[in-house]
Enzyme design. Structure first.
Site, mmCIF file in Angstrom:
data_model
loop_
_atom_site.group_PDB
_atom_site.id
_atom_site.type_symbol
_atom_site.label_atom_id
_atom_site.label_comp_id
_atom_site.label_asym_id
_atom_site.label_seq_id
_atom_site.Cartn_x
_atom_site.Cartn_y
_atom_site.Cartn_z
ATOM 1 C CE LYS A 1 -8.960 -0.931 5.516
ATOM 2 N NZ LYS A 1 -7.615 -0.800 5.902
ATOM 3 C CG LEU B 1 -1.808 1.258 1.309
ATOM 4 C CD1 LEU B 1 -2.861 1.268 0.195
ATOM 5 C CD2 LEU B 1 -2.473 1.379 2.680
HETATM 6 O O1 KPL Z 1 -7.083 -3.450 3.805
HETATM 7 C C1 KPL Z 1 -7.136 -4.357 3.005
HETATM 8 C C2 KPL Z 1 -6.062 -5.375 3.101
HETATM 9 O O2 KPL Z 1 -5.920 -6.221 2.238
HETATM 10 O O3 KPL Z 1 -5.325 -5.298 4.099
HETATM 11 C C3 KPL Z 1 -8.233 -4.415 1.992
HETATM 12 C C4 KPL Z 1 -7.705 -4.001 0.665
HETATM 13 C C5 KPL Z 1 -9.336 -3.485 2.420
HETATM 14 C C6 KPL Z 1 -8.884 -5.749 1.916
HETATM 15 O O4 KPL Z 1 -8.188 -6.628 1.130
#
Ligand code: KPL
Length: 300
Positions: free
Chosen positions: A179, A11
């Site tokens: 989340k 990410l």
């Molecule tokens: O946060 C995520 C992760 O993979 O850690 C998402 C993209 C929301 C779920 O796959």
């Protein structure tokens, strides 16, 4: 802006790579990824596309960490160490984008510089120097206690200009728990069943994910956060749809033989429940199964 991405795995590399088109970005990452980015640059592939040359280091100096914005994208269990290192520099604003409720740990070292954040983009580090966007989700940033601020609006605008779907959100106390419910539902189930997020669109895996999300919403409400069961379940379904082809970060951890964030996601729900008399059997089972897998031997 001078931006540091602390913990540039999947990410962090995706977000940092896109921001590097317009800003001076330093990725704090592990080798061999850091070495490759420093030498040959970073490629963003998949649903988004960029070729950039951010700075990259494994070992940031206090000067490197003195920046306009630090984005924290480390694994949740590395947050305390990241906070201590960040505090050796002087980041003006720090935005948490890790999974789990990590903001309080950052605040302990970095005080009111910390903004809450939530990201549902799918990303995968396919090779050193290459991150693939596997699902266009959404990013929300805002004040930890809620409300609007000029600095949150500024960060959100920078993300949008970089091509990321991002909003400044006055409702971060609720958003963080939403989340957590998404991660509690999707990550552990996809990791244990070894399936992509899209496999949770129906069938028994979807039911388990929904149960974990509902339990998370119950604990959130007990803690004074207005998150309904239906909203938590709807958030899971939206992310499953938007990131159907994504292999969740926890599935990637399990496939790499690495420690997972089960304790910081499902375990965090379980740990908070007894104080409120809330039952969390699904999150407990998911956390226990992943911890059993970890105890059997992980690579790092
Ligand atoms: O946060 C995520 C992760 O993979 O850690 C998402 C993209 C929301 C779920 O796959």
């Amino acid at each position: 802006m001078d931006i540091v991405v602390f913990g540039a795995g999947a990410l962090g590399s995706l977000v940092g790579g896109l921001l590097a088109r317009d800003h001076h970005v330093t990725l704090v990452a592990r080798d061999p990824h850091a070495r490759r980015v420093a030498g040959q640059g970073l490629r963003v592939t998949g649903e988004l596309d960029a070729r950039v040359r951010p700075r990259a280091t494994t070992d940031p100096t206090p000067a490197d960490l003195t920046c306009d914005l630090a984005l924290v994208t480390v694994k949740a269990y590395d947050t305390a160490a990241a906070a201590r290192t960040l505090a050796t520099g002087d980041p003006a604003v720090v935005c948490a984008l890790s999974n789990g409720l990590t903001e309080e740990t950052l605040v302990a070292e970095l005080g009111d510089r910390v903004l809450a954040g939530s990201a549902t983009y799918g990303a995968e580090l396919v090779a050193p120097g290459e991150v693939r966007c596997t699902g266009v989700g959404r990013i929300h940033v805002g004040e930890l206690d809620g409300g609007t601020s000029e600095r949150a609006a500024r960060v959100a605008a920078a993300f949008r200009e970089a091509g990321l779907d991002c909003e400044a959100d006055p409702g971060m106390p609720r958003r963080r728990w939403e989340k957590l419910a998404v991660n509690a539902g999707i990550n552990a189930v996809t990791a244990l069943a070894r399936v992509e997020n899209g496999a949770l669109a129906d069938g028994p895996a979807r039911d388990v994910a929904h149960r974990a999300a509902r339990e998370t919403a119950r604990v959130a409400r007990a803690e004074g956060v207005d998150l309904t069961d239906d909203a938590a379940v709807a958030a899971v379904d939206t992310v499953v749809e938007e990131t159907a082809a994504n292999r969740s970060s926890m599935l990637q951890d399990v496939e790499r033989g690495s420690r997972t964030e089960a304790s910081e996601i499902n375990g965090a729900v379980v740990d908070r429940a007894p104080a409120h008399g809330v039952a969390t059997p699904t999150n407990r089972t998911l956390a226990d199964l992943l911890r059993a897998w970890e105890a059997a031997g992980i690579a790092e």
